[in-house]
Design an enzyme around this catalytic site. Structure first.
Site, PDB file in Angstrom:
ATOM      1  N   HIS A  15      41.717  41.747  42.733  1.00 14.95           N
ATOM      2  CA  HIS A  15      40.859  42.396  41.721  1.00 14.95           C
ATOM      3  C   HIS A  15      41.726  42.853  40.548  1.00 14.95           C
ATOM      4  O   HIS A  15      42.292  43.948  40.561  1.00 14.95           O
ATOM      5  CB  HIS A  15      40.137  43.590  42.371  1.00 14.95           C
ATOM      6  CG  HIS A  15      39.069  44.188  41.507  1.00 14.95           C
ATOM      7  ND1 HIS A  15      37.742  44.282  41.907  1.00 14.95           N
ATOM      8  CD2 HIS A  15      39.114  44.725  40.267  1.00 14.95           C
ATOM      9  CE1 HIS A  15      37.041  44.856  40.953  1.00 14.95           C
ATOM     10  NE2 HIS A  15      37.851  45.134  39.939  1.00 14.95           N
ATOM     11  N   HIS A  68      41.836  42.393  36.158  1.00 16.93           N
ATOM     12  CA  HIS A  68      41.208  41.869  34.933  1.00 16.93           C
ATOM     13  C   HIS A  68      42.296  41.416  33.968  1.00 16.93           C
ATOM     14  O   HIS A  68      43.223  42.195  33.676  1.00 16.93           O
ATOM     15  CB  HIS A  68      40.366  42.955  34.264  1.00 16.93           C
ATOM     16  CG  HIS A  68      39.216  43.408  35.111  1.00 16.93           C
ATOM     17  ND1 HIS A  68      37.929  42.948  34.934  1.00 16.93           N
ATOM     18  CD2 HIS A  68      39.164  44.269  36.155  1.00 16.93           C
ATOM     19  CE1 HIS A  68      37.127  43.527  35.827  1.00 16.93           C
ATOM     20  NE2 HIS A  68      37.861  44.328  36.579  1.00 16.93           N
ATOM     21  N   HIS A 114      31.209  43.817  40.964  1.00 20.59           N
ATOM     22  CA  HIS A 114      31.539  45.247  40.911  1.00 20.59           C
ATOM     23  C   HIS A 114      30.297  46.031  41.351  1.00 20.59           C
ATOM     24  O   HIS A 114      29.216  45.837  40.800  1.00 20.59           O
ATOM     25  CB  HIS A 114      31.889  45.670  39.488  1.00 20.59           C
ATOM     26  CG  HIS A 114      33.252  45.278  39.019  1.00 20.59           C
ATOM     27  ND1 HIS A 114      33.680  43.986  38.959  1.00 20.59           N
ATOM     28  CD2 HIS A 114      34.297  46.038  38.590  1.00 20.59           C
ATOM     29  CE1 HIS A 114      34.929  43.957  38.498  1.00 20.59           C
ATOM     30  NE2 HIS A 114      35.326  45.191  38.271  1.00 20.59           N
ATOM     31  N   GLU A 145      31.155  51.649  42.450  1.00 18.26           N
ATOM     32  CA  GLU A 145      32.244  52.305  41.713  1.00 18.26           C
ATOM     33  C   GLU A 145      31.607  53.489  40.965  1.00 18.26           C
ATOM     34  O   GLU A 145      31.827  54.636  41.319  1.00 18.26           O
ATOM     35  CB  GLU A 145      32.913  51.325  40.742  1.00 18.26           C
ATOM     36  CG  GLU A 145      34.035  51.928  39.908  1.00 18.26           C
ATOM     37  CD  GLU A 145      34.497  51.017  38.761  1.00 18.26           C
ATOM     38  OE1 GLU A 145      33.731  50.127  38.336  1.00 18.26           O
ATOM     39  OE2 GLU A 145      35.626  51.238  38.258  1.00 18.26           O
ATOM     40  N   ASP A 155      43.181  46.606  39.404  1.00 13.31           N
ATOM     41  CA  ASP A 155      42.071  46.599  38.440  1.00 13.31           C
ATOM     42  C   ASP A 155      42.568  46.353  37.004  1.00 13.31           C
ATOM     43  O   ASP A 155      42.454  45.231  36.504  1.00 13.31           O
ATOM     44  CB  ASP A 155      41.298  47.916  38.534  1.00 13.31           C
ATOM     45  CG  ASP A 155      39.832  47.810  38.163  1.00 13.31           C
ATOM     46  OD1 ASP A 155      39.368  46.693  37.942  1.00 13.31           O
ATOM     47  OD2 ASP A 155      39.154  48.861  38.103  1.00 13.31           O
ATOM     48  N   ASP A 156      43.074  47.380  36.347  1.00 21.47           N
ATOM     49  CA  ASP A 156      43.539  47.279  34.943  1.00 21.47           C
ATOM     50  C   ASP A 156      44.819  48.114  34.851  1.00 21.47           C
ATOM     51  O   ASP A 156      44.800  49.232  34.279  1.00 21.47           O
ATOM     52  CB  ASP A 156      42.473  47.858  34.008  1.00 21.47           C
ATOM     53  CG  ASP A 156      41.107  47.222  34.230  1.00 21.47           C
ATOM     54  OD1 ASP A 156      40.899  46.108  33.731  1.00 21.47           O
ATOM     55  OD2 ASP A 156      40.266  47.839  34.919  1.00 21.47           O
TER      56      ASP A 156
HETATM   57  N1  ADE Z   1      36.110  45.901  33.596  1.00 20.23           N
HETATM   58  C1  ADE Z   1      37.413  46.100  33.712  1.00 20.23           C
HETATM   59  N2  ADE Z   1      37.670  47.051  34.624  1.00 20.23           N
HETATM   60  C2  ADE Z   1      36.471  47.475  35.096  1.00 20.23           C
HETATM   61  C3  ADE Z   1      36.055  48.436  36.029  1.00 20.23           C
HETATM   62  N3  ADE Z   1      36.934  49.187  36.702  1.00 20.23           N
HETATM   63  N4  ADE Z   1      34.743  48.588  36.244  1.00 20.23           N
HETATM   64  C4  ADE Z   1      33.860  47.852  35.583  1.00 20.23           C
HETATM   65  N5  ADE Z   1      34.205  46.939  34.686  1.00 20.23           N
HETATM   66  C5  ADE Z   1      35.489  46.744  34.433  1.00 20.23           C
HETATM   67 ZN    ZN Z   2      37.340  45.788  38.011  1.00 20.60          ZN
END
Ligand code: ADE
Ligand code: ZN
Length: 333
Positions: free
Chosen positions: A13, A15, A192, A195, A273-274
């Site tokens: 996971h 991005h 997703h 969350e 994630d990011d």
């Molecule tokens: N796009 C990038 N990161 C995300 C996240 N944590 N939740 C939803 N969309 C995303």
């Molecule tokens: Zn994500």
């Protein structure tokens, strides 16, 4: 405290634009004369205080990637950073929506992303697969247009389809047409959910989108019946603990549900994630999990082996990954 950097990891996971190194973004923005006021804080990190401001900054960061070569460089940089943290296999979410959904453009950009992935694989041995995602706040019609575009271009490393974006807008069932079409075309599905949405969003992703994995899914822990279902069905969660703490889903890691999910028998994997938005990487995720939950090699081996089983890649690739884990002495062979 153990140094987990070289422990073999799989990341399901991640991005692409969300993993963009700030120095690369600053360089491209300067070259193109783009206004980045508000994107960075005084320390040079991305500004992201809550989910809304995160999504806003994310979209502005994405605008600096405007040529195929930008995407090649981004892919190569992201996978190199993964490899530097012991990641041997990564699945990367793609949402180059600033391109629109012109198949000719997508063909060129995907070729460049493939080239970046080839470069990283040759240099570091890291294997990547790609998962284009619809953006929830862009709505169901855009998702269908996106799905048609993706189905019409050379597939390369693309093996899955998903949805990201603002979980507070629309319902999973609104996206059933796009997900159904992609499944029929042989793409594996993830979404997703759980969350910013509660347990009901996880149920809806499973029932209405027929996904094989849930992105995050951590708020399933608020519903005992759902935990029983997830465990019984062997559903896999792509948990991203550092992301959840950074975006305020939990006030701190000790309050995160990952321990409760595992205790309920739910299959979990760990991803970032990011990472630059959330000041994390795969090594620090493991270090923090060890410090907070006393997790160690046995649990990290389970994350790796669960991720191999749940990966959206070919059986030969899975066999290679298992061989890599075995050879590295990761328990569970
Ligand atoms: N796009 C990038 N990161 C995300 C996240 N944590 N939740 C939803 N969309 C995303
Ligand atoms: Zn994500």
């Amino acid at each position: 405290m153990t140094d987990w950097r070289d422990f073999p990891k799989l990341e399901l996971h991640l991005h692409l634009e969300g993993a963009a190194p700030p120095p690369l973004v600053r360089r491209l923005a300067a070259e193109k004369g783009l206004d980045m006021v508000g994107v960075f804080d005084e320390a040079g990190h991305y500004n992201s205080n809550d989910f809304t401001s995160f999504l806003r900054t994310y979209e502005r960061v994405s605008t600096v990637f405007s040529t195929p070569d930008d995407y090649r460089a981004l892919t190569e940089a992201v996978l190199t950073e993964c490899a530097n943290n012991g990641v041997i296999y990564a699945e990367i979410f793609l949402s180059p929506t600033s391109l629109g959904y012109d198949p000719a453009k997508w063909t060129d950009y995907l070729a460049a992303i493939e080239e970046g992935a080839d470069q990283a694989e040759q240099a570091h041995g890291i294997v990547a697969r790609l998962i284009p995602v619809a953006i929830r706040h862009h709505g169901p019609e855009q998702a269908v247009i996106g799905a048609k575009t993706i189905m019409s271009v050379p597939r390369g490393r693309m093996t899955g389809f998903g949805i990201a974006g603002d979980e507070r807008l629309h319902q999973p069932k609104d996206f059933t047409p796009a997900f159904k079409a992609m499944a029929e075309a042989g793409f594996r599905l993830t979404a997703h959910a759980g969350e910013f949405g509660g347990p009901e969003s996880v149920r809806a992703a499973l029932d209405d989108l027929k996904v094989e994995r849930i992105g995050h899914g951590v708020r399933a822990a608020e519903d005992a019946d759902l935990l029983v279902r997830l465990a019984a069905e062997g559903q896999v969660l792509e948990t991203c603990p550092g992301s959840n703490v950074s975006l305020g889903v939990y006030p701190d890691l000790a309050s995160h549900s990952i321990g409760a999910l595992l205790a309920a028998g739910v299959k979990c994997t760990v991803s970032t994630d990011d990472p630059p938005f959330f000041h994390t990487n795969m090594t620090s995720e493991y270090t923090e999990l060890e410090a907070t939950f006393a997790m160690g090699e046995a649990q990290f081996a389970r994350f790796a082996r669960t991720a191999v089983q749940a990966a959206f890649c070919e059986p030969e690739v899975k066999a290679n990954l298992v061989a890599h884990l075995d050879k590295s002495g990761v328990p569970g062979a």
